[in-house]
Design a protein around this motif. Structure first.
Motif, short mmCIF file in Angstrom:
data_model
loop_
_atom_site.label_atom_id
_atom_site.label_comp_id
_atom_site.label_asym_id
_atom_site.label_seq_id
_atom_site.Cartn_x
_atom_site.Cartn_y
_atom_site.Cartn_z
N PRO A 192 14.84 22.30 -4.20
CA PRO A 192 15.69 21.40 -5.00
C PRO A 192 16.64 22.21 -5.89
CG PRO A 192 13.37 20.76 -5.12
CD PRO A 192 13.41 22.13 -4.50
N PRO A 196 22.16 18.80 -7.65
CA PRO A 196 21.73 18.13 -6.42
C PRO A 196 22.70 18.34 -5.26
CG PRO A 196 21.39 16.71 -8.31
CD PRO A 196 22.17 17.88 -8.81
N SER A 212 19.11 16.40 -2.82
CA SER A 212 17.98 17.32 -2.95
C SER A 212 17.06 16.98 -4.11
CB SER A 212 18.49 18.76 -3.12
OG SER A 212 19.35 18.86 -4.24
N ASP A 213 17.57 16.24 -5.12
CA ASP A 213 16.68 15.88 -6.23
C ASP A 213 15.70 14.79 -5.85
OD1 ASP A 213 18.58 13.94 -5.99
OD2 ASP A 213 19.04 13.81 -8.14
N GLN A 214 15.80 14.25 -4.63
CA GLN A 214 14.82 13.27 -4.15
C GLN A 214 13.65 13.93 -3.44
OE1 GLN A 214 18.26 11.02 -2.16
NE2 GLN A 214 16.83 9.36 -2.61
#
Length: 413
Positions: A192, A196, A212-214
């Motif tokens: 991450p 993001p 990517s922050d998920q």
């Protein structure tokens, strides 16, 4: 940004990888976000020649989208922050290639893949050698990741850790939620990022978009039994080759499930444990014979060493005149023929017998016959007796008595 480790002990991460070197960055990121944070000093990757090429292309090639940084540099900066360029931690070493013997050239040949039993055997030796090298350093804590590579590579790494790992070491597997583990994700996910990153995946239902922050990374610890202590304490050494190490571990497990066959040659002063000869000398001879007689007569071990002092002195009074050839002053101690032995002598003799068993290659039986902490004597439930050609004592006296009681008979009519 992770905080520094509070311990002075170095940490090494070793991973097996194939065509997905992202498991290395994912594992490092997950470790750095544990509480407390763990930041490996050194990172080692065991892989094939194809896997090494994938690792260099994906993790160590400058990227325009990262301002010509590599993925590894971006990861270090995300974890170490502004001091990344001066911090020696997170050093990714050159890939350790799994190799086999090329007899035509007389050189090791890197494996491109692992497909045959011969490839597996060769890979096992390389993996074991690396684990042995790292675990031999008591100032180093090892974390092994089995998330990548072929399943056989992961299985071999797990086996090597169980055979040589220590209780402070770890065996881990990193898990990431979908679709971040999908190889067709564009761009591929590695960790991450602070800012993001947008990722896309083409599916039959259309284009799936995620950031990517998920991503959710979870590090699962895989329990293992540290058999290295068994080799160190009971075998006295660690066999060299993978197959020998597995065979020795299997033998030790098998041996503990069966009684030990015990015999003694009075002519040569040699004890036999499952047929393995252990030659006795000096004070060990009467001490072992004393314990051997008691066990053969079905007498339980002494609960306390002090209880054996008087019976052993009585035994020596009969034994010494028949054995003028045995030196009982070995080691500069008092002559047992003139000075009665005591409990301190028993501890020394037990230690000497254990050493002799270790040197004979049967240290794995010590815990069952002469455990470091326990009663004084040979445990009856652990042995069966087998007579040798000279298994009778010199000039035996039928009226020899040992002051103790036999264990009660079980059952009855």
């Amino acid at each position: 940004m992770a905080t520094p480790q509070s311990t002075s002990q170095r940490v090494a991460l070793i991973a097996v990888t194939g065509m997905s070197p992202a498991i290395v960055t994912e594992t490092v990121w997950a470790l750095a976000h544990e509480k407390p944070a763990i930041i490996p000093d050194d990172v080692y990757v065991l892989t094939t020649s194809r896997g090494a090429a994938d690792l260099r292309r994906e993790l160590l090639t400058p990227r325009p989208d990262l301002q010509e940084q590599t993925i590894w540099q971006a990861l270090r900066q995300a974890i170490l922050g502004a001091r990344a360029t001066k911090d020696k931690r997170l050093t990714l070493h050159d890939p350790i290639l799994l190799t086999t013997h090329d007899t035509t050239r007389g050189q090791p040949r890197p494996l491109e893949d692992i497909r045959t039993p011969e490839d597996n055997a060769a890979a096992a030796e390389v993996i074991l050698d690396e684990i042995r090298r790292l675990t031999a350093n008591d100032d180093l804590r090892l974390i092994a990741s089995l998330a990548g590579g072929r399943k056989t590579m992961s299985a071999l790494l797990a086996c090597a850790i169980s055979l040589l790992g220590r209780k402070e070491d770890r065996l881990t597997h990193v898990l990431v939620n979908e679709p971040f583990d999908h190889p067709a994700l564009e761009p591929r996910f590695y960790f991450p990022t602070p800012q993001p990153t947008l990722h896309k995946l083409q599916t039959p239902q259309g284009t799936q978009t995620v950031t990517s922050d998920q991503a959710i990374l979870q590090l699962a610890d895989v329990p293992f039994v540290p058999l290295s202590y068994l080799f160190r304490e009971q075998l006295g050494r660690s066999p060299g080759r993978f197959v020998d190490l597995v065979r020795s571990a299997t033998q030790m497990v098998t041996e503990t499930a069966q009684p030990i066959t015990l015999s003694y040659d009075y002519k040569t002063y040699t004890a036999y444990f499952d047929g393995v000869a252990v030659e006795l000398m000096n004070r060990d001879i009467p001490f072992f014979e004393f314990l051997y007689h008691r066990a053969k007569e079905g007498l339980l071990p002494y609960k306390y060493h002090e209880e054996a002092e008087k019976p052993f002195v009585e035994f020596l009074a009969q034994w010494i005149p028949k054995h003028p050839d045995v030196n009982l002053t070995h080691g500069g101690g008092l002559d047992w023929a003139k000075s009665p032995p005591g409990k301190d002598d028993f501890r020394k003799r037990l230690s000497s017998l254990r050493d002799r068993m270790h040197r004979a290659g049967i240290g794995y039986l010590v815990q069952r016959i002469f455990p470091p902490h326990g009663p004084l004597g040979i445990p009856l439930g652990q042995v069966t007796f087998e007579d040798s050609p000279t298994s009778q004592p010199k000039n035996p006296k039928k009226n020899f008595q040992v002051t103790s009681q036999k264990p009660p008979k079980r059952g009855g009519s």
